[in-house]
Design an enzyme around this catalytic site. Structure first.
Site, PDB file in Angstrom:
ATOM      1  N   ASP A 185      -8.715  -8.655   3.712  1.00 23.48           N
ATOM      2  CA  ASP A 185      -8.363  -7.675   4.744  1.00 23.48           C
ATOM      3  C   ASP A 185      -9.398  -7.601   5.856  1.00 23.48           C
ATOM      4  O   ASP A 185     -10.206  -6.678   5.875  1.00 23.48           O
ATOM      5  CB  ASP A 185      -8.176  -6.299   4.100  1.00 23.48           C
ATOM      6  CG  ASP A 185      -7.489  -5.312   5.032  1.00 23.48           C
ATOM      7  OD1 ASP A 185      -6.950  -5.751   6.062  1.00 23.48           O
ATOM      8  OD2 ASP A 185      -7.499  -4.108   4.728  1.00 23.48           O
ATOM      9  N   GLU A 240     -12.239  -2.489  12.236  1.00 25.11           N
ATOM     10  CA  GLU A 240     -12.273  -1.667  11.026  1.00 25.11           C
ATOM     11  C   GLU A 240     -13.445  -2.008  10.105  1.00 25.11           C
ATOM     12  O   GLU A 240     -14.181  -1.127   9.671  1.00 25.11           O
ATOM     13  CB  GLU A 240     -10.948  -1.821  10.271  1.00 25.11           C
ATOM     14  CG  GLU A 240     -10.900  -1.052   8.966  1.00 25.11           C
ATOM     15  CD  GLU A 240      -9.541  -1.166   8.270  1.00 25.11           C
ATOM     16  OE1 GLU A 240      -8.615  -1.771   8.831  1.00 25.11           O
ATOM     17  OE2 GLU A 240      -9.423  -0.645   7.159  1.00 25.11           O
ATOM     18  N   GLU A 268       0.813  -1.212   0.000  1.00 24.77           N
ATOM     19  CA  GLU A 268       0.000   0.000   0.000  1.00 24.77           C
ATOM     20  C   GLU A 268       0.851   1.268   0.000  1.00 24.77           C
ATOM     21  O   GLU A 268       0.641   2.198   0.775  1.00 24.77           O
ATOM     22  CB  GLU A 268      -0.948  -0.015   1.209  1.00 24.77           C
ATOM     23  CG  GLU A 268      -1.927  -1.182   1.128  1.00 24.77           C
ATOM     24  CD  GLU A 268      -2.956  -1.206   2.254  1.00 24.77           C
ATOM     25  OE1 GLU A 268      -2.670  -0.683   3.331  1.00 24.77           O
ATOM     26  OE2 GLU A 268      -4.056  -1.752   2.022  1.00 24.77           O
TER      27      GLU A 268
END
Lengths: 672, 672
Positions: free
Chosen positions: A359, A387, A280
């Site tokens: 993820d 998240e 990333e």
């Protein structure tokens, strides 16, 4: 005086004695003469004093001396002994004839045994007749903080950092209480700064911060916890003024040699480093056409002399994917990057692997790197910062999910082949293995935003220490420790926690397809949010069906597993239905085992998920007179937001699929 | 020495004389003896000197004195005269027997006439035989800057503010050049700060900034431009420490009385205020159950004594709409809020109305408030900052769109009923009317990000001054002034500009449906970006069709128009097709006048739009040897980005609708 933050599961309110008080009037400590320092032992004794006096009203008197002087004299009391036959961190608690004995292989074992004893006291369980020997299952039990030095927390949902304020490191009473809390559940390693190392965090390995980092490391060391830092792989450029970070370049290696000598001179307690490279946007070995092993080994060779470790994240994928490219599958990326270099990593490198190949979704297949990497130390990475699982607004107790992951059979060998076996070392016989959680705390008064989210922190630690615990056992322990022994509270919260993951899954993304969240924020629905993006996470829904084809005819991700998993996932008829859309592109008219069509399942699960979210709210309401008003209202406020979120998910997902498929709900409920 | 910023259309490079030079050796100024100051006249003479010397190599000598002293002596030369018979701002340019005469009703008229003459010189047109009298069509020709005091610009695509840096006001050479530039196209009013007044901007009406604002107002005044400020309706609370801003509350009125006395004492040139109230979270009269007129009139009554105006934005709608609510239509909101109070506004209130009822989309119906409000002063608000029209990356020359809007027949009366008639005062006979643009400049070297976007600033001003100009005439003027007289350049850029809006429309959102943009940023495609949001802008696409039903069976927005517009729009067979999806929900299989189905039209227009964007790039490439390298490369870079954007739009929109409708492209082109 009101405390500044809650005590979580170390609340030490007054308890029923249950025959326990009598053991703690006199405490005899023997065998620790040769230990260089006794700081961990001191912490354990301090905790005992605090726990016994507050929970039982007994103030222990501690006697210490040589073992042989004491042995015969103890009639009633509590004996703490060093037992060289026990391995480090192992404790043994036994009660015979009025004498409670805690034996341990080293100070840390005493600390864990002490917290075991204090848990029994808090749960009002008699210590009489105790006979337990326990070693932690995972050698490394780690928390990863994604705290930035400006005080913000990446993916933090419970306030700001309590480590960093305005680019300064804070060491205060809360730091120590935090160390107590996580030591009590068996955590022995902690990374304090975000894996995305930027701005001031690059200077953590310079004179600017050495003194404070060392101070912090000492606080944690007193609780048997090793401090780690996230490392910027590009440090030779960012702080060293070099123009390359090629891991095979001698000048780069020399720079790191000097830097590490400096770091370990100033912070001798440091356990090592966590590195996010080639991920990333972070720089890494791939930039220089080197392997991930080249990068990790270079650092590992250097830190070996300081007995430190390099924890190397396996989260490597192309985040510049073209959505038009249906051949490339992000799920395949980790295995493709690391499998070719399996067996080439140094022994003090640990590969940190996220539980799934995507993820931290509410449901995904277990990462093929487990079982796939047979000659590499691995650490499982989970995320208790919610998240994608409700952001500590929505209730989502994660231990049932973690249990599934740990129990997953990889078939990498005939036996001892589960993820739990791999990360405990039972599978491949290695010791540099373990488990890490991206943690969920912040400087909120209640630490975790939603009071009930603390069950995930507690649960993670307990599970890491004892991989055989059930999600329910852990939940029950946490409730008793946190809220005391009120059966109404225990039964209600237990019921809420144990169903929460299923409920969250029902009203969000169906059958393992994942995502469908608001881009960047990752809270709330946005069905097409990532569908035309560069992030590699698609649902591929059209007017006929939905799901990602990862079979042999598709991206062939299934072939990264060992048989029979490959065949099981490859066949739509044998693929576990909760992962159906993770592995297959499926027509809306496909009939599930329940007899429902896929589209009807989507509608039903979203309507039901919302109704069950409402029920959570109603169940909580029954506890109004059983809990402190402060606790009740904080959770109530979260549940109101969860119900609103569930409604939004229900309506957006159902509307999206009705509009797209044109197939009406059989039951004629309102879809917009 | 390289200049810090480009000169745009005032480049004053050397030109062919075309017989013009001979007029400017001697300049005779008469009739201005009674004017209090001559600052605007001085500006005009300064501009003449600069223009003649640079373009023609002639340095004018200015003679001034009483008219009667001069009259007979002028044989050849340039006479500038005050002519009390002409209304303010009007100019008359005549050439007879070698004498060029510019007559004007006041200094501002001289300035506009001077720029007219300089344009002719720059375009190499002979001034001999000139005979033109021109009054501006719109009394108010205004630019709205959305500059924040920290230097950022809301919806700014060409750098930072040149008015504000770090909460300080900057007055420098660029300020004066900017005043020259906008005066040259006839702008006579400017708002320097963002309509969303927040942070330091609230203090613009306090001692902190008075001195600098006054200085700025003087610079603009020298070019005939009145300075306005965006006003925070909540000022009595935010800077006055009061607990209400109810416009009928006497203490609030008293506070404003005092505040305005203070402001106008310090900034006597101030033209008035622009107010965004009750809009997108801004406070307003609705908060206190007052009408919009109550709010506007309160302020207007107070500023009347200073001969100032209140410009009140009509952009009022509910930005907390529930997407499930298909009854509520944001398009209806402005009319519903303001129509009931038509006729109750003070004469020094001007209602500023966006061109369409939504928000500056590439295509929408004309706002029903034009023609709807028959007893209220109106100012048309357009946006040359290309928020939704390519953000000054993609080429989109807006004059063709503005032309359509201005020519729109509202049928509010038998004749003189177009938008142009309304905003010029021809329709209702009022003088407090005009046109405003949210402007597109910043501190980029080329002022407007994309060099070609300067055509929109130039065009807006020219059109505001002369509502009869065609988009093509304006474009041609701008090219000649900016790039000189090279037919290859003129023809190529003219072709690019004139088709750019159509091209942009083709590859973005079809047939007036609008939106489908990345939320918040508003650049690039995101078909469902606002579909499940609170902002009231939906496309309502399902597997059968798309579009918003605003007919009598739908939200009935059509009924806000006068007949025959209502019937025209209400009937799918008579509704102009470019607005089909703005007014109707239409099946994909609906056959358009072209013989194509709606879905095929969507595919075709997106494929074609992309191809035509590529063509723009190729056309530009032919100019490589005709333009300065700097200009060529800046625009080239933008066109590369435009092509990438067009590709993304084409593929996302086509894929979205193929997936949703299941109807393949007849021509079998690649859709993902």
């Amino acid at each position: 005086m009101e405390e500044k933050y809650t005590r979580l599961w170390l609340n030490y309110a007054k308890r029923e004695d249950a025959g326990n008080g009598r053991f703690f009037k006199n405490v005899y400590v023997t065998g620790f003469e040769k230990e260089e320092t006794f700081s961990v032992l001191q912490s354990a004794l301090g905790e005992l004093t605090r726990g016994c006096s507050e929970m039982l009203g007994v103030l222990p008197i501690v006697h210490s001396g040589k073992q042989e002087d004491r042995e015969e004299t103890i009639k009633e009391g509590f004996a703490i002994k060093l037992d060289p036959a026990l391995s480090e961190e192992t404790y043994k608690v036994r009660e015979e004839g009025g004498c409670l004995t805690l034996s341990a292989g080293c100070e840390a074992g005493v600390l864990y045994g002490m917290f075991h004893i204090l848990r029994q006291i808090a749960m009002e369980k008699p210590l009489a007749g105790s006979c337990v020997t326990k070693s932690p299952d995972c050698p490394y039990r780690m928390l990863n903080h994604w705290d930035n030095m400006d005080g913000s927390i990446e993916r933090g949902y419970s306030g700001e950092s309590f480590f960093f304020v305005d680019n300064e490191i804070v060491v205060d009473e809360r730091t120590r209480d935090y160390a107590r809390l996580i030591a009590s559940i068996g955590i022995n390693a902690i990374v304090i700064n975000n894996v995305n190392v930027k701005n001031a965090a690059s200077l953590l390995i310079t004179d600017t911060y050495f003194e404070k980092v060392a101070e912090l490391s000492r606080v944690f060391a007193e609780y048997g916890i090793a401090l780690y830092l996230s490392l910027n792989f590009a440090s030779p450029m960012e702080i060293g003024g070099m123009n390359t970070v090629d891991p095979l370049e001698p000048s780069v290696i020399a720079w790191w040699e000097d830097k590490m000598a400096e770091i370990f001179a100033k912070i001798p307690n440091l356990g090592g480093f966590l590195v996010k490279a080639d991920s990333e946007g972070r720089p890494g070995p791939f930039t220089y056409n080197r392997t991930q092993a080249d990068g990790a080994n270079m650092l590992a060779d250097i830190v070996k002399k300081y007995d430190a470790r390099i924890i190397w994240r396996a989260f490597v994928y192309n985040c510049q994917q073209d959505w038009r490219d249906t051949k490339t599958d992000r799920a395949c990326a980790g295995y493709n990057s690391f499998k070719p270099v399996d067996g080439t990593f140094r022994d003090n490198v640990i590969l940190q692997v996220k539980n799934g190949p995507m993820d931290f979704q509410i449901r995904e297949g277990v990462s093929s790197l487990f079982g796939g990497m047979e000659k590499t130390n691995e650490m499982l990475e989970v995320q208790i910062a919610q998240e994608y699982t409700g952001q500590q607004i929505d209730l989502c107790y994660l231990m049932p999910m973690f249990r599934e992951i740990l129990d997953f059979k990889t078939y990498c060998r005939k036996e001892n082949d589960t993820v739990a076996d791999i990360i405990s070392g039972r599978c491949f016989g290695n010791t540099n293995v373990g488990i890490a959680a991206v943690t969920n705390t912040g400087n909120d008064r209640n630490w975790t935003g939603n009071d009930l989210a603390a069950a995930n922190l507690y649960g993670f630690g307990r599970l890491a220490f004892d991989l055989s615990l059930s999600a329910e056992e852990i939940a029950r322990e946490w409730i008793l420790l946190t809220y005391g022994n009120d059966p109404v509270v225990t039964d209600t919260i237990l019921d809420m926690l144990m169903h929460s993951r299923e409920i969250y899954e029902q009203y969000t993304s169906p059958l393992g397809v994942g995502w469908m969240v608001t881009p960047h924020y990752h809270y709330g629905p946005f069905v097409d949010g990532y569908e035309y993006s560069r992030w590699g996470c698609y649902h591929r829904a059209d007017h006929l069906g939905i799901g990602i084809d990862r079979t042999k005819e598709g991206s062939d991700y299934v072939s990264q597993y060992h048989e029979p998993n490959t065949s099981l996932y490859n066949d739509i008829n044998t693929c576990p239905e909760e992962l159906l859309l993770f592995f297959h592109h499926v027509p809306y008219t496909h009939v599930l085992k329940s007899g429902k069509t896929l589209i009807q399942h989507i509608y039903d699960s979203h309507f039901e998920g919302y109704e069950r979210a409402l029920l959570l709210q109603q169940k909580w309401a029954t506890l109004k007179d059983h809990l402190p008003a402060e606790v009740y209202h904080r959770v109530e406020e979260r549940l109101i937001r969860q119900v609103a979120n569930a409604r939004e998910w229900r309506d957006q997902v159902n509307t999206y699929f009705l509009r797209k498929s044109g197939i009406p709900d059989e039951k004629g409920r309102t879809i917009y």
